[in-house]
Structure formats: C-alpha cells, structure tokens
Design a protein around this motif. Structure first.
Motif, PDB file in Angstrom:
ATOM      1  N   GLY A  75      70.408  -0.063   7.661  1.00  0.00           N
ATOM      2  CA  GLY A  75      69.418  -0.126   6.597  1.00  0.00           C
ATOM      3  C   GLY A  75      69.470   1.081   5.679  1.00  0.00           C
ATOM      4  O   GLY A  75      69.897   2.174   6.064  1.00  0.00           O
ATOM      5  N   ALA A  84      68.833  -4.182   3.892  1.00  0.00           N
ATOM      6  CA  ALA A  84      69.310  -4.216   5.272  1.00  0.00           C
ATOM      7  C   ALA A  84      70.721  -3.680   5.399  1.00  0.00           C
ATOM      8  O   ALA A  84      71.164  -3.343   6.498  1.00  0.00           O
ATOM      9  CB  ALA A  84      69.240  -5.642   5.811  1.00  0.00           C
ATOM     10  N   GLY A 114      68.564  -9.791   3.501  1.00  0.00           N
ATOM     11  CA  GLY A 114      67.892  -8.529   3.210  1.00  0.00           C
ATOM     12  C   GLY A 114      68.611  -7.636   2.229  1.00  0.00           C
ATOM     13  O   GLY A 114      68.457  -6.409   2.270  1.00  0.00           O
ATOM     14  N   THR A 136      64.825 -10.193  -3.199  1.00  0.00           N
ATOM     15  CA  THR A 136      64.707  -8.987  -4.026  1.00  0.00           C
ATOM     16  C   THR A 136      65.697  -9.113  -5.171  1.00  0.00           C
ATOM     17  O   THR A 136      66.900  -9.244  -4.958  1.00  0.00           O
ATOM     18  CB  THR A 136      65.025  -7.729  -3.210  1.00  0.00           C
TER      19      THR A 136
END
Length: 376
Positions: A75, A84, A114, A136
């Motif tokens: 991460g 991530a 992620g 995102t």
C-alpha cells in the motif's frame, strides 16, 4: 472493423494466463488487426517504443538480504489518494475498441483492486458514467483549442468526484503512427469520444488515406500549450495537478514551481516523438531535480511487478500502467483487467520480498546498477 469480444468477455480461462505477456498474446489473437495495431503501435520507426522496454530490462536492482521481512505491505499514497499498489491505470483513449464495457469495465476492476483509474479526455464513456463504479478517479486533460470546453471538462471532473487532474503536455500534435496510417485507422460508428463533440473522422469521409484519430486531434488539440496555460489551469481547479509527459529535469522543476503536485516521466509509451530518451533513463535525473518538492510518477514500458520495483528503486513514487490493462480488457472485460492487476500485485509482492523490502518506502531505497550492453 469491429470489436470481436462479447459483453462478458467470452475469454478463455483467465487462470491459465500466468503473466502479463500471456494476457497480451491472448488479446492479440482476439482483436482485429487495426485495433491491435492502434493499441500496440508507436510512432515513426518505433525506436522509442523498443527502447523503453530495453531500458527497463537494463536496470538491475540490488536486493538487501537478512532483512527479516516476512510480509510485504504494497500500500501507498499517490497524489494524496490511498492505493493498494504504487500503481494507477494510465489514461488511454477509446477503450470500447477493446471491449464493449470500455472504461466502465476497466474502472470497476481498478476500483476493486484499490488502484486509481485515470479517465481520458478521449474516453469512449463519460466521466459521470465511469464515476458510478465507485473507483478512485483521476481525470486526464488534453489541451483543447476551445478554452470553454477545457473549463467545462475540469468542472465535470470535479463534480464527478475525481481526485486529481492530469494534464498531458507531450501532444502538441499527434505523432505519426505508421501502423494506423497503413491501416487507414478510424473508429467504428459505435465508438466515439464521449467528452468531445463532432467525433472522429470516419474512413469513408476522409479525402486521403490515413489515421482518422490523428485528423480529429489535429483539429481539436491546441499545439500552442505553454507555461502560462499551466498557470491558468492551476488557478481554475482545486484538484491536485499532475503534469504528464515530462522528460527534461528543467521542465519538471518548473512544473512543481508552478504548483503541480506531481509530474509523470513519460514519453507517451513511444507514441509521440520517436527517438527520445527512454523514460527509465530520464527518471533518475527528474527525481533528483524535483528533490521531494512533488511526486514523480513513471510510465512507458511497464510490463510486470519487477518493473514496478525497478521504477521505485530509480526514485519514482509509483507507476502508470497502460497497454497491459487494455490487453486484459480485450481478453475478458472487467474480469480480464482484474486478472492483469491480480498478476501485477502478486509479482510486485514477491519482488518486494525477494529484494528484502517490507514496504514501498523500502523499495525506493534500493540501489540499482546498469546491466545492459556497455555496463561496467
């Protein structure tokens, strides 16, 4: 020309694909030649396209031993957003060419993995639709002749919840991509630039054989983009500004002085000026010049987890992943992209462990050595 994939991907067992090269081979076998060449090709003699890969292969990472690392944390934070992996999906045009799910499918897979997904100005799906995936998002901006449209796109990106604005600065005009010219490449009727009006010239509407995409962008893009425009854009958005397409350390320094949060060391994947320096060669000098005043991201040639480790060891904050994502999309839609990111995560995690790194920060502290021809 047409897309051969069904909405669910129609792919072979994705578990049989054990690395990103397998995914590429499977995609190449499925796609029409002109779409395949549009994705894979570079400009000119494709010298830079090949050099990007050779330069990365020539970077030897010096691992640490006896580090006592049992578990590696992949991460990190990229331009103020949690990720991530030290990876974001690069902006890539017209993804519905590869699969009917297009950018929506890619963003959904990125969100599940992620990692940030960068919506392109030339996306075949609108940012508002892509935002519904919950991923995102960053928004990539080409500089357009219509300043009002630039402002409109920035406002739409902000309203859709994008977390950063990425301005691409290495396309004053589109590089001459001979594969597209030879193929007379144009978009099918059901694929368009969702954020622009007018669309791309169809093959039957052109007076000369060539690339319809290049003709359209020459009309829409403003080649006179300059530093004052970057300053103007900085005042028009509250989003972190990322400048993509930087190779000269002097330009990188100027970007952060004007308020950019990050630069992307990139030669557009070998698709613009042929013969320029490989991104991996330019990266350390840019990192040195920026000196921590902003983040330095990297793209052009990343094909696996070891490449991510190499980029970090050369000083990058993270990488943008391009073509492998499109190959995954072509093979299996959202599931295909998910497989690409799953493989990348596994490879990068193993690379961290083998290099004696507990986390991304430790990887940035690794030494490197040149291993290619002429190395000492």
């Amino acid at each position: 020309m047409g897309v051969r994939n069904s909405p669910d991907g129609g792919a072979e067992d994705l578990e049989d694909l054990v690395d990103l090269a397998d995914v590429e081979r499977a995609a190449v076998a499925r796609l029409p030649r002109d779409v395949r060449d549009f994705i894979a090709g570079g400009s000119g003699d494709e010298v830079t396209l090949a050099a990007n890969r050779a330069a990365l292969d020539g970077v030897g990472v010096v691992p640490r031993v006896l580090a006592g690392v049992e578990v590696a944390d992949t991460g990190t934070s990229l331009v103020g957003t949690e990720a991530a992996l030290p990876v974001a999906v690069a902006p890539m045009a017209y993804q519905c060419l590869a699969h009917p799910g297009g950018e929506v499918a890619t963003a959904a897979a990125a969100g599940a993995a992620g990692v940030p997904f960068t919506v392109g100005t030339l996306s075949s799906r609108a940012v508002e639709e892509i935002a519904k995936t919950g991923a995102t998002l960053w928004f990539q901006l080409y500089w357009l002749r219509d300043r009002g449209l630039v402002e409109e796109l920035v406002a739409r990106a902000e309203a859709a919840g994008c977390r950063a604005l990425v301005i691409t600065v290495d396309v004053p005009v589109m590089g001459r991509r001979r594969r597209d010219v030879r193929n007379g490449f144009s978009l099918p009727a059901d694929v368009r630039a969702a954020h622009l009006s007018g669309g791309v010239t169809r093959a039957h509407e052109r007076r000369e054989v060539g690339s319809g995409v290049a003709e359209h962008t020459s009309t829409a893009f403003d080649p006179a983009l300059g530093w004052r425009d970057v300053e103007w854009l900085r005042t028009r958005t509250r989003l972190p500004l990322v400048v993509k397409g930087v190779l000269d350390p002097r330009d990188a320094t100027r970007c952060v002085e004007l308020g950019a949060s990050a630069v992307v060391v990139s030669n557009h994947g070998g698709r613009q000026l042929d013969g320029v320096v490989p991104s991996a060669v330019a990266l350390p000098r840019v990192v040195e010049a920026v000196a921590g005043a902003g983040e330095v991201l990297f793209d052009s040639g990343v094909r696996g987890g070891v490449d991510v480790l190499r980029a970090l060891a050369l000083g990058a904050t993270g990488v943008l992943l391009g073509r492998p994502v499109l190959w995954g999309l072509a093979v299996g839609g959202e599931r295909g992209v998910a497989r690409v990111l799953e493989l990348l995560r596994a490879e990068f995690t193993q690379a961290l462990l083998l290099a004696g790194c507990a986390d991304v920060g430790a990887a940035r502290g690794l030494a490197t050595a040149l291993t290619g021809p002429g190395a000492p």
